[in-house]
Design a protein around this motif. Sequence first.
Motif, mmCIF file in Angstrom:
data_model
loop_
_atom_site.group_PDB
_atom_site.id
_atom_site.type_symbol
_atom_site.label_atom_id
_atom_site.label_comp_id
_atom_site.label_asym_id
_atom_site.label_seq_id
_atom_site.Cartn_x
_atom_site.Cartn_y
_atom_site.Cartn_z
ATOM 1 N N ASP A 234 -4.063 2.600 -5.644
ATOM 2 C CA ASP A 234 -4.524 1.757 -4.542
ATOM 3 C C ASP A 234 -6.044 1.686 -4.571
ATOM 4 O O ASP A 234 -6.737 2.473 -3.937
ATOM 5 C CB ASP A 234 -4.031 2.315 -3.206
ATOM 6 C CG ASP A 234 -4.371 1.402 -2.026
ATOM 7 O OD1 ASP A 234 -4.980 0.337 -2.261
ATOM 8 O OD2 ASP A 234 -4.039 1.763 -0.886
ATOM 9 N N ILE A 237 -8.765 1.513 -1.365
ATOM 10 C CA ILE A 237 -9.312 2.624 -0.596
ATOM 11 C C ILE A 237 -10.572 3.198 -1.234
ATOM 12 O O ILE A 237 -11.142 4.167 -0.741
ATOM 13 C CB ILE A 237 -8.265 3.746 -0.429
ATOM 14 C CG1 ILE A 237 -7.851 4.312 -1.794
ATOM 15 C CG2 ILE A 237 -7.062 3.244 0.345
ATOM 16 C CD1 ILE A 237 -6.904 5.485 -1.706
ATOM 17 N N TYR A 239 -10.771 4.553 -4.272
ATOM 18 C CA TYR A 239 -10.453 5.654 -5.178
ATOM 19 C C TYR A 239 -9.649 5.085 -6.339
ATOM 20 O O TYR A 239 -8.544 4.563 -6.134
ATOM 21 C CB TYR A 239 -9.644 6.724 -4.433
ATOM 22 C CG TYR A 239 -9.325 7.947 -5.260
ATOM 23 C CD1 TYR A 239 -10.288 8.932 -5.463
ATOM 24 C CD2 TYR A 239 -8.071 8.123 -5.830
ATOM 25 C CE1 TYR A 239 -9.997 10.059 -6.221
ATOM 26 C CE2 TYR A 239 -7.775 9.235 -6.582
ATOM 27 C CZ TYR A 239 -8.732 10.204 -6.776
ATOM 28 O OH TYR A 239 -8.439 11.309 -7.531
ATOM 29 N N VAL A 243 -2.961 8.383 -6.362
ATOM 30 C CA VAL A 243 -2.910 9.181 -5.135
ATOM 31 C C VAL A 243 -1.452 9.476 -4.804
ATOM 32 O O VAL A 243 -0.534 8.801 -5.281
ATOM 33 C CB VAL A 243 -3.572 8.447 -3.950
ATOM 34 C CG1 VAL A 243 -5.059 8.265 -4.198
ATOM 35 C CG2 VAL A 243 -2.900 7.104 -3.687
ATOM 36 N N THR A 248 -2.929 11.884 2.950
ATOM 37 C CA THR A 248 -4.164 11.171 3.221
ATOM 38 C C THR A 248 -4.979 11.048 1.943
ATOM 39 O O THR A 248 -5.069 11.986 1.158
ATOM 40 C CB THR A 248 -4.992 11.925 4.272
ATOM 41 O OG1 THR A 248 -4.221 12.071 5.453
ATOM 42 C CG2 THR A 248 -6.278 11.181 4.598
ATOM 43 N N SER A 249 -5.587 9.902 1.737
ATOM 44 C CA SER A 249 -6.417 9.688 0.558
ATOM 45 C C SER A 249 -7.618 10.618 0.559
ATOM 46 O O SER A 249 -8.181 10.931 1.611
ATOM 47 C CB SER A 249 -6.906 8.246 0.527
ATOM 48 O OG SER A 249 -7.969 8.092 -0.380
ATOM 49 N N GLN A 252 -12.252 8.242 2.073
ATOM 50 C CA GLN A 252 -12.103 7.380 3.236
ATOM 51 C C GLN A 252 -13.445 6.715 3.532
ATOM 52 O O GLN A 252 -14.504 7.243 3.197
ATOM 53 C CB GLN A 252 -11.656 8.182 4.458
ATOM 54 C CG GLN A 252 -10.333 8.889 4.270
ATOM 55 C CD GLN A 252 -9.950 9.692 5.483
ATOM 56 O OE1 GLN A 252 -10.595 9.647 6.510
ATOM 57 N NE2 GLN A 252 -8.869 10.441 5.363
#
Length: 289
Positions: A234, A237, A239, A243, A248-249, A252
């Motif tokens: 993804d 986000i 990153y 993941v 939670t990533s 943020q």
Amino acid sequence: GMVDGTLSSLSNDYAGGIVGYSDGGSIENCYNTGTVSGGTTGGIVGNNDSGSIENCYNTGIISGGNTGGIVGSNYDGGNITNCYNTGTINRILGGNYSAGGIVGNNVGGSIASCYNSGAVSGYFSGGIAGSNSNRIENCYNIGMISLASTVLSGDAGGIVGSNGGNIVNCYNTGAVLATNTGGIAASNAGNIENCYYFAAINLYVKGGIALTLEELKMQDSYLGFDFEDIWAMDTSIGYPFPVLRHLTSPVQEEENFYNFDGGNGTVYNPYRVSNIYHLNHVRNVPNAY
């Protein structure tokens, strides 16, 4: 449950942000943001014997002997699932103790679907576990792994420092600094399967597959990973690597408190310094890139 404060115990005791010693218990949906120090020390549980720990995280500084962001020592069927650590993990007691982003010493337990982004230092140091004799799967590390300041010779690995068990479907992009290093494991007497590491910062490797930065950003590079139910890519986000779907990533969108000229302090997107004010702020984030 949560803890926000400071907890200290004797050097031969168990210390945990939530529980010192868990014998067959179940701990879910807890977190610790406080500083914890002791003997066998964890951000959530000091010693986990046959218990389960799920959906927990730590952001506090954890220090001791066998020391982990979630659990200090994980024994005899203890299961740790869907947990993460962003706090600093330090082995401060003398001796050949293990320090890990999730577990210090993983003896008979399992670790699944966890990640670490905190700095870890010990005698046996690992992004997920300092030492492992059972199973670690579907985990990743982006934190810096090194030896404790008093250790002259030891093992530091991106996932595990000293491995005698199974490491499956994991990756590491964090820097590893030690006399004996590994992108996945520094010392390996076990099995490493479908594990990947950033080749540019991990030169001495025991097991695992080296990938370039561009390859790390490609889903097709991660053979064996389950992108249907466990992993996801993804880029929205901020990153660029896989993941875990249920966590939670690690990156943020937040206000940049350190006034850099961009970046977020990770190895793939380091802070950018363009003036003396930015340079002065470097001292506030000693473990960042």
